[in-house]
Write an enzyme that holds these catalytic residues in place. Structure first.
Site, PDB file in Angstrom:
ATOM      1  N   ASP A  36      50.029  23.418  17.434  1.00  0.00           N
ATOM      2  CA  ASP A  36      49.385  23.072  16.269  1.00  0.00           C
ATOM      3  C   ASP A  36      49.085  21.299  16.165  1.00  0.00           C
ATOM      4  O   ASP A  36      47.812  21.115  16.026  1.00  0.00           O
ATOM      5  CB  ASP A  36      50.330  23.088  14.858  1.00  0.00           C
ATOM      6  N   TYR A  94      53.955  30.384  26.043  1.00  0.00           N
ATOM      7  CA  TYR A  94      53.808  31.306  25.154  1.00  0.00           C
ATOM      8  C   TYR A  94      52.904  32.395  25.755  1.00  0.00           C
ATOM      9  O   TYR A  94      51.796  31.957  26.210  1.00  0.00           O
ATOM     10  CB  TYR A  94      53.702  31.187  23.596  1.00  0.00           C
ATOM     11  N   TYR A 107      57.565  33.544  23.316  1.00  0.00           N
ATOM     12  CA  TYR A 107      57.857  32.366  23.270  1.00  0.00           C
ATOM     13  C   TYR A 107      58.653  31.914  24.530  1.00  0.00           C
ATOM     14  O   TYR A 107      59.807  32.602  24.437  1.00  0.00           O
ATOM     15  CB  TYR A 107      58.132  31.326  22.155  1.00  0.00           C
ATOM     16  N   TRP A 108      58.571  30.859  25.070  1.00  0.00           N
ATOM     17  CA  TRP A 108      59.679  30.402  26.306  1.00  0.00           C
ATOM     18  C   TRP A 108      59.570  29.023  25.892  1.00  0.00           C
ATOM     19  O   TRP A 108      58.867  28.213  26.242  1.00  0.00           O
ATOM     20  CB  TRP A 108      59.572  30.679  27.532  1.00  0.00           C
ATOM     21  N   ASN A 171      53.384  23.691   8.039  1.00  0.00           N
ATOM     22  CA  ASN A 171      53.304  24.483   8.866  1.00  0.00           C
ATOM     23  C   ASN A 171      54.583  25.403   9.173  1.00  0.00           C
ATOM     24  O   ASN A 171      55.318  25.382  10.174  1.00  0.00           O
ATOM     25  CB  ASN A 171      52.909  24.063  10.216  1.00  0.00           C
ATOM     26  N   ARG A 173      57.167  27.596   9.921  1.00  0.00           N
ATOM     27  CA  ARG A 173      57.474  28.784  10.815  1.00  0.00           C
ATOM     28  C   ARG A 173      58.951  29.394  10.585  1.00  0.00           C
ATOM     29  O   ARG A 173      59.838  28.623  11.523  1.00  0.00           O
ATOM     30  CB  ARG A 173      57.277  28.462  12.191  1.00  0.00           C
ATOM     31  N   GLY A 233      43.231  29.577   2.777  1.00  0.00           N
ATOM     32  CA  GLY A 233      42.234  30.510   3.670  1.00  0.00           C
ATOM     33  C   GLY A 233      40.986  30.624   2.884  1.00  0.00           C
ATOM     34  O   GLY A 233      40.237  29.598   2.803  1.00  0.00           O
ATOM     35  N   ASP A 265      44.454  24.164  11.688  1.00  0.00           N
ATOM     36  CA  ASP A 265      44.499  22.813  12.642  1.00  0.00           C
ATOM     37  C   ASP A 265      43.125  22.270  12.650  1.00  0.00           C
ATOM     38  O   ASP A 265      43.137  21.080  12.944  1.00  0.00           O
ATOM     39  CB  ASP A 265      45.154  23.265  14.006  1.00  0.00           C
TER      40      ASP A 265
HETATM   41  P1  ADP Z   1      46.299  28.128   8.093  1.00  0.00           P
HETATM   42  O1  ADP Z   1      45.596  28.424   9.300  1.00  0.00           O
HETATM   43  O2  ADP Z   1      47.148  26.783   8.475  1.00  0.00           O
HETATM   44  O3  ADP Z   1      47.214  29.259   7.360  1.00  0.00           O
HETATM   45  P2  ADP Z   1      44.374  28.480   6.200  1.00  0.00           P
HETATM   46  O4  ADP Z   1      44.403  30.164   6.537  1.00  0.00           O
HETATM   47  O5  ADP Z   1      44.499  28.360   4.687  1.00  0.00           O
HETATM   48  O6  ADP Z   1      45.120  27.750   7.072  1.00  0.00           O
HETATM   49  O7  ADP Z   1      42.820  28.033   6.690  1.00  0.00           O
HETATM   50  C1  ADP Z   1      42.491  26.982   6.684  1.00  0.00           C
HETATM   51  C2  ADP Z   1      41.029  26.548   6.282  1.00  0.00           C
HETATM   52  O8  ADP Z   1      40.157  27.466   7.256  1.00  0.00           O
HETATM   53  C3  ADP Z   1      40.780  26.836   5.092  1.00  0.00           C
HETATM   54  O9  ADP Z   1      41.047  26.075   4.093  1.00  0.00           O
HETATM   55  C4  ADP Z   1      39.154  27.347   5.244  1.00  0.00           C
HETATM   56  O10 ADP Z   1      38.562  26.152   4.797  1.00  0.00           O
HETATM   57  C5  ADP Z   1      39.417  27.992   6.580  1.00  0.00           C
HETATM   58  N1  ADP Z   1      39.282  29.688   6.398  1.00  0.00           N
HETATM   59  C6  ADP Z   1      40.486  30.283   6.571  1.00  0.00           C
HETATM   60  N2  ADP Z   1      40.040  31.767   6.589  1.00  0.00           N
HETATM   61  C7  ADP Z   1      38.999  31.590   6.037  1.00  0.00           C
HETATM   62  C8  ADP Z   1      38.096  32.788   5.915  1.00  0.00           C
HETATM   63  N3  ADP Z   1      38.443  34.180   5.634  1.00  0.00           N
HETATM   64  N4  ADP Z   1      36.772  32.554   5.421  1.00  0.00           N
HETATM   65  C9  ADP Z   1      36.442  31.295   5.250  1.00  0.00           C
HETATM   66  N5  ADP Z   1      37.113  30.193   5.733  1.00  0.00           N
HETATM   67  C10 ADP Z   1      38.389  30.349   5.963  1.00  0.00           C
END
Ligand code: ADP
Length: 314
Positions: A36, A94, A107-108, A171, A173, A233, A265
């Site tokens: 990351d 990994y 993972y190792w 992050n 985990r 996301g 990332d």
């Molecule tokens: P992580 O990978 O840390 O879980 P997120 O899933 O929140 O982070 O995604 C980080 C960024 O990537 C989001 O803020 C968005 O800008 C973009 N992103 C992630 N998933 C999508 C998606 N399905 N469609 C469009 N953009 C996405």
């Protein structure tokens, strides 16, 4: 020239880069390097303004695998001056398994050199002291022994106190932690050392029980983090910078999701690069959303520059 001087600066990312083995056709394995904090450094480097350098702080061994990893990192333009070499240790590794389109990981890493990255406080202080922006993550903290966490965090708190931008991506985990209470307490200690937090709402909701993005922001504000960008996301990003108005930046459209590895990332790295260039948080987040959308439209953690949106400095 004057412009270059004004923009000069450096970013330091701290954590573990691993060897990645990916199953390809016929039982063959393809080798790569990822992690990351390294991925974040890679994207920060791609979009860093002219005059900015990006350094990576970790520890590797003195073996051939470590030599190859260092050459790879150098090839990306990320600096290796703060990478320690530790006799008798090797990088973590990994493997990505692909079964009917689903990815799983082995993972190792339990004796990886990177677990010793914070063992020398002087080395940390020198590296952090020479950076304008310092980035670390919950994975960085998860791989360290308890006293090494304290060494790293005390150097980061010192950096925060001297006015540097200290950036933390929790992050979270859980499988890297043997104790959930220690995991939560250490993530909170990481946040207290930071000036800018880049959490993913999914993780925060699962492990801290946040009911909304707003509760994530309020919880971390209460720990003394001034600036927060909550990634969510496809729902985009919510920004709370200091006492400014809270802003929502939508995600960029993705034609076809190919591989979501490194979405967060790539967002982190390109966001920090654009903030370094002087963009407002909203401008930087909109740019980073486009980079992350392009990254998840391609395979792999480290997507080539040509496949990504143009940065204003290119
Ligand atoms: P992580 O990978 O840390 O879980 P997120 O899933 O929140 O982070 O995604 C980080 C960024 O990537 C989001 O803020 C968005 O800008 C973009 N992103 C992630 N998933 C999508 C998606 N399905 N469609 C469009 N953009 C996405």
């Amino acid at each position: 020239m004057a412009e270059e001087e004004r923009m000069a600066g450096s970013m330091l990312s701290i954590g573990e880069c691993m060897v990645e083995l990916m199953q390809v056709e016929g039982g063959m394995l393809r080798k790569g390097y990822a992690g990351d904090t390294f991925n974040t450094a890679y994207y920060a480097r791609l979009f860093a303004p002219a005059g900015w350098t990006v350094e990576y702080l970790t520890a590797v061994g003195t073996d051939v695998v470590s030599d190859e990893m260092l050459s790879f990192i150098e090839g990306t333009g990320v600096g290796t001056a703060h990478i320690a070499r530790i006799e008798g240790r090797m990088p973590g590794l990994y493997m990505i398994h692909l079964k009917e389109g689903e990815r799983s990981f082995s993972y190792w890493r339990s004796t990886s050199a990177a677990k010793l990255l914070a063992d020398d406080p002087d080395r940390l202080r020198t590296a952090i002291g020479s950076a304008d922006v310092v980035f670390f993550s919950g994975i960085t903290l998860a791989i360290l022994a308890a006293d090494a966490v304290e060494t790293l965090l005390s150097e980061l708190r010192r950096a925060k106190a001297t006015g540097k931008r200290v950036v933390f991506d929790p992050n979270i985990r859980p499988r890297l932690w043997d104790d959930v209470a220690r995991m939560r307490a250490t993530i909170e200690a990481g946040a207290r050392a930071a000036t800018l937090l880049l959490p993913s709402f999914d993780d925060e909701a699962t492990h801290f029980g946040d009911a909304s993005v707003g509760s994530t922001i309020e919880r971390y504000h209460a720990l003394g983090v001034a600036d927060i960008a909550v990634k969510d996301g496809a729902n985009g990003v919510t920004l709370q910078f200091g006492g400014e108005e809270r802003l929502h930046i939508p995600a960029a459209p993705v034609a076809r999701i190919v591989d979501t590895t490194s979405a967060g990332d790539s967002f982190n790295g390109s966001f920090l690069a654009r903030l370094a260039a002087g963009d407002s948080p909203a401008e930087a987040a909109a740019f980073a959303a486009h980079v992350a959308a392009a990254v998840i439209g391609h395979h792999g953690a480290l997507v080539e520059r040509e496949k990504l949106p143009g940065g204003p400095d290119r």
